[in-house]
Design a protein around this motif. Sequence first.
Motif, PDB file in Angstrom:
ATOM      1  N   UNK A 122     -22.997   2.706  33.209  1.00 32.17           N
ATOM      2  CA  UNK A 122     -22.159   1.654  32.635  1.00 32.17           C
ATOM      3  C   UNK A 122     -22.998   0.504  32.090  1.00 32.17           C
ATOM      4  N   UNK A 123     -24.135   0.263  32.721  1.00 30.78           N
ATOM      5  CA  UNK A 123     -25.027  -0.808  32.266  1.00 30.78           C
ATOM      6  C   UNK A 123     -25.864  -0.344  31.086  1.00 30.78           C
ATOM      7  N   UNK A 124     -26.452   0.838  31.196  1.00 30.18           N
ATOM      8  CA  UNK A 124     -27.314   1.345  30.122  1.00 30.18           C
ATOM      9  C   UNK A 124     -26.536   1.565  28.828  1.00 30.18           C
ATOM     10  N   UNK A 125     -25.268   1.959  28.935  1.00 31.37           N
ATOM     11  CA  UNK A 125     -24.454   2.169  27.736  1.00 31.37           C
ATOM     12  C   UNK A 125     -24.116   0.877  27.017  1.00 31.37           C
ATOM     13  N   UNK A 126     -24.326  -0.246  27.684  1.00 30.96           N
ATOM     14  CA  UNK A 126     -24.056  -1.545  27.060  1.00 30.96           C
ATOM     15  C   UNK A 126     -25.276  -2.119  26.349  1.00 30.96           C
ATOM     16  N   UNK A 127     -26.416  -1.430  26.475  1.00 35.29           N
ATOM     17  CA  UNK A 127     -27.627  -1.906  25.819  1.00 35.29           C
ATOM     18  C   UNK A 127     -27.571  -1.631  24.318  1.00 35.29           C
ATOM     19  N   UNK A 128     -28.252  -2.457  23.567  1.00 36.63           N
ATOM     20  CA  UNK A 128     -28.323  -2.299  22.117  1.00 36.63           C
ATOM     21  C   UNK A 128     -29.778  -2.120  21.693  1.00 36.63           C
ATOM     22  N   UNK A 129     -30.028  -1.092  20.917  1.00 37.11           N
ATOM     23  CA  UNK A 129     -31.388  -0.851  20.440  1.00 37.11           C
ATOM     24  C   UNK A 129     -32.350  -0.575  21.578  1.00 37.11           C
ATOM     25  N   UNK A 130     -33.442  -1.346  21.622  1.00 39.99           N
ATOM     26  CA  UNK A 130     -34.472  -1.157  22.643  1.00 39.99           C
ATOM     27  C   UNK A 130     -34.275  -2.088  23.836  1.00 39.99           C
ATOM     28  N   UNK A 131     -33.092  -2.650  23.970  1.00 40.58           N
ATOM     29  CA  UNK A 131     -32.836  -3.569  25.068  1.00 40.58           C
ATOM     30  C   UNK A 131     -32.966  -2.879  26.419  1.00 40.58           C
ATOM     31  N   UNK A 132     -33.399  -3.661  27.412  1.00 40.23           N
ATOM     32  CA  UNK A 132     -33.442  -3.234  28.792  1.00 40.23           C
ATOM     33  C   UNK A 132     -32.461  -4.097  29.588  1.00 40.23           C
ATOM     34  N   UNK A 133     -32.047  -3.653  30.768  1.00 37.83           N
ATOM     35  CA  UNK A 133     -31.074  -4.430  31.542  1.00 37.83           C
ATOM     36  C   UNK A 133     -31.478  -5.883  31.754  1.00 37.83           C
ATOM     37  N   UNK A 134     -32.777  -6.135  31.953  1.00 38.41           N
ATOM     38  CA  UNK A 134     -33.213  -7.520  32.171  1.00 38.41           C
ATOM     39  C   UNK A 134     -33.084  -8.379  30.926  1.00 38.41           C
ATOM     40  N   UNK A 135     -32.850  -7.754  29.768  1.00 41.39           N
ATOM     41  CA  UNK A 135     -32.649  -8.512  28.538  1.00 41.39           C
ATOM     42  C   UNK A 135     -31.203  -8.973  28.371  1.00 41.39           C
ATOM     43  N   UNK A 136     -30.326  -8.551  29.289  1.00 39.41           N
ATOM     44  CA  UNK A 136     -28.904  -8.880  29.170  1.00 39.41           C
ATOM     45  C   UNK A 136     -28.407  -9.630  30.408  1.00 39.41           C
ATOM     46  N   UNK A 137     -28.750 -10.921  30.511  1.00 37.51           N
ATOM     47  CA  UNK A 137     -28.271 -11.693  31.669  1.00 37.51           C
ATOM     48  C   UNK A 137     -26.760 -11.857  31.693  1.00 37.51           C
ATOM     49  N   UNK A 138     -26.100 -11.583  30.541  1.00 40.13           N
ATOM     50  CA  UNK A 138     -24.643 -11.649  30.542  1.00 40.13           C
ATOM     51  C   UNK A 138     -24.034 -10.481  31.308  1.00 40.13           C
ATOM     52  N   UNK A 139     -24.815  -9.423  31.523  1.00 41.41           N
ATOM     53  CA  UNK A 139     -24.348  -8.269  32.287  1.00 41.41           C
ATOM     54  C   UNK A 139     -24.952  -8.285  33.689  1.00 41.41           C
ATOM     55  N   UNK A 140     -26.253  -8.493  33.746  1.00 45.88           N
ATOM     56  CA  UNK A 140     -26.957  -8.544  35.032  1.00 45.88           C
ATOM     57  C   UNK A 140     -27.743  -9.836  35.098  1.00 45.88           C
ATOM     58  N   UNK A 141     -27.425 -10.662  36.051  1.00 49.74           N
ATOM     59  CA  UNK A 141     -28.212 -11.873  36.301  1.00 49.74           C
ATOM     60  C   UNK A 141     -29.025 -11.630  37.555  1.00 49.74           C
ATOM     61  N   UNK A 142     -30.327 -11.465  37.368  1.00 48.48           N
ATOM     62  CA  UNK A 142     -31.150 -11.084  38.506  1.00 48.48           C
ATOM     63  C   UNK A 142     -30.815  -9.658  38.896  1.00 48.48           C
ATOM     64  N   UNK A 143     -30.617  -9.412  40.145  1.00 46.33           N
ATOM     65  CA  UNK A 143     -30.181  -8.107  40.640  1.00 46.33           C
ATOM     66  C   UNK A 143     -29.068  -8.368  41.662  1.00 46.33           C
ATOM     67  N   UNK A 144     -27.809  -8.363  41.215  1.00 44.62           N
ATOM     68  CA  UNK A 144     -26.694  -8.718  42.102  1.00 44.62           C
ATOM     69  C   UNK A 144     -26.642  -7.839  43.341  1.00 44.62           C
ATOM     70  N   UNK A 145     -26.306  -8.441  44.468  1.00 37.50           N
ATOM     71  CA  UNK A 145     -26.134  -7.672  45.691  1.00 37.50           C
ATOM     72  C   UNK A 145     -25.044  -8.324  46.538  1.00 37.50           C
ATOM     73  N   UNK A 146     -24.504  -7.553  47.451  1.00 37.81           N
ATOM     74  CA  UNK A 146     -23.427  -8.033  48.311  1.00 37.81           C
ATOM     75  C   UNK A 146     -23.735  -7.680  49.760  1.00 37.81           C
TER      76      UNK A 146
END
Length: 286
Positions: free
Chosen positions: A93-117
């Motif tokens: 679900x996260x990787x499919x939201x990437x655009x081009x050569x983006x990596x998850x750390x390039x998208x703080x709107x999706x992942x800020x840091x590494x969320x945990x509960x």
Amino acid sequence: MLREINPFAQSDLQIYRLVQEHPTISVKMVFLEDKNLDMRRYNAPTLCTEVAAIFVGSPRHMQQNYQDAMAMVLKFGEPDLFLTFTCNPSWSEILNSMEGVQRPEDRPDIIRGLPHAHILLTLDSESKIRTKDDKFVSAELPDPCTDLRLFQIVTKFLVHGTCGTININYPCMRDGQCCKSFPKQFMDDTEENVNGYSIYHKRATEPVQVGKYSIDNRWVVPYNPWLLKKFNAHINVKVCASVKSVKYLYKYVYKGHDAASVKIQKKGDEILSFVEGRYVSAPEAM
């Protein structure tokens, strides 16, 4: 109009709705003439310089959450399981939201840091864990011949980073020792610890190669096999074996945010300000 004239109208309406939704529930309303007699007033500020509990992260907000949590313990008993669930940035679900050569750390709107509960679970009486069966919580490497997928998930997410004499600079190292007490000891059976957690069954088996290190069961973090295969992420599962762990667990979940005390004042001691506020970068230090 009624709400403006009668301050108790809103409370009465809430109770009416509650009884309508849950006819069997027992409800009691208490009116206090003197608010200072309310024993639940622990979360209300008493001075103009204090912060009310409505501000998230304030000391009274944390205290209110803690008191509410302990009330739940009084009602339902101590929690049975303590889970630490960390996001996997490689979820589809996260990787499919990437655009081009983006990596998850390039998208703080999706992942800020590494969320945990941090999740505390209290099981009903019929679901209580009354045996030491490893099917609930395991702290060993799975057999890759019988369950390759579980073995891959455990070795990717549930192996504590090799520290100690292998790597003295690992972040968990404090004064030459691992603050998480890894590597653990080999154990023939699961035992209860005085600190409220179990010491899990860890057999002495042949080590396996994980990355550039050779590891064995002593480095495995406790987990639940079903949850790992369901969510494919780091999910540390611990059984709460003693009531002594309750206060620590809730205090840990509702701990406050990192904070710093800052004082703004007129020009004072220039030397003290320079010493306390100076930042030395690497080139200057050399």
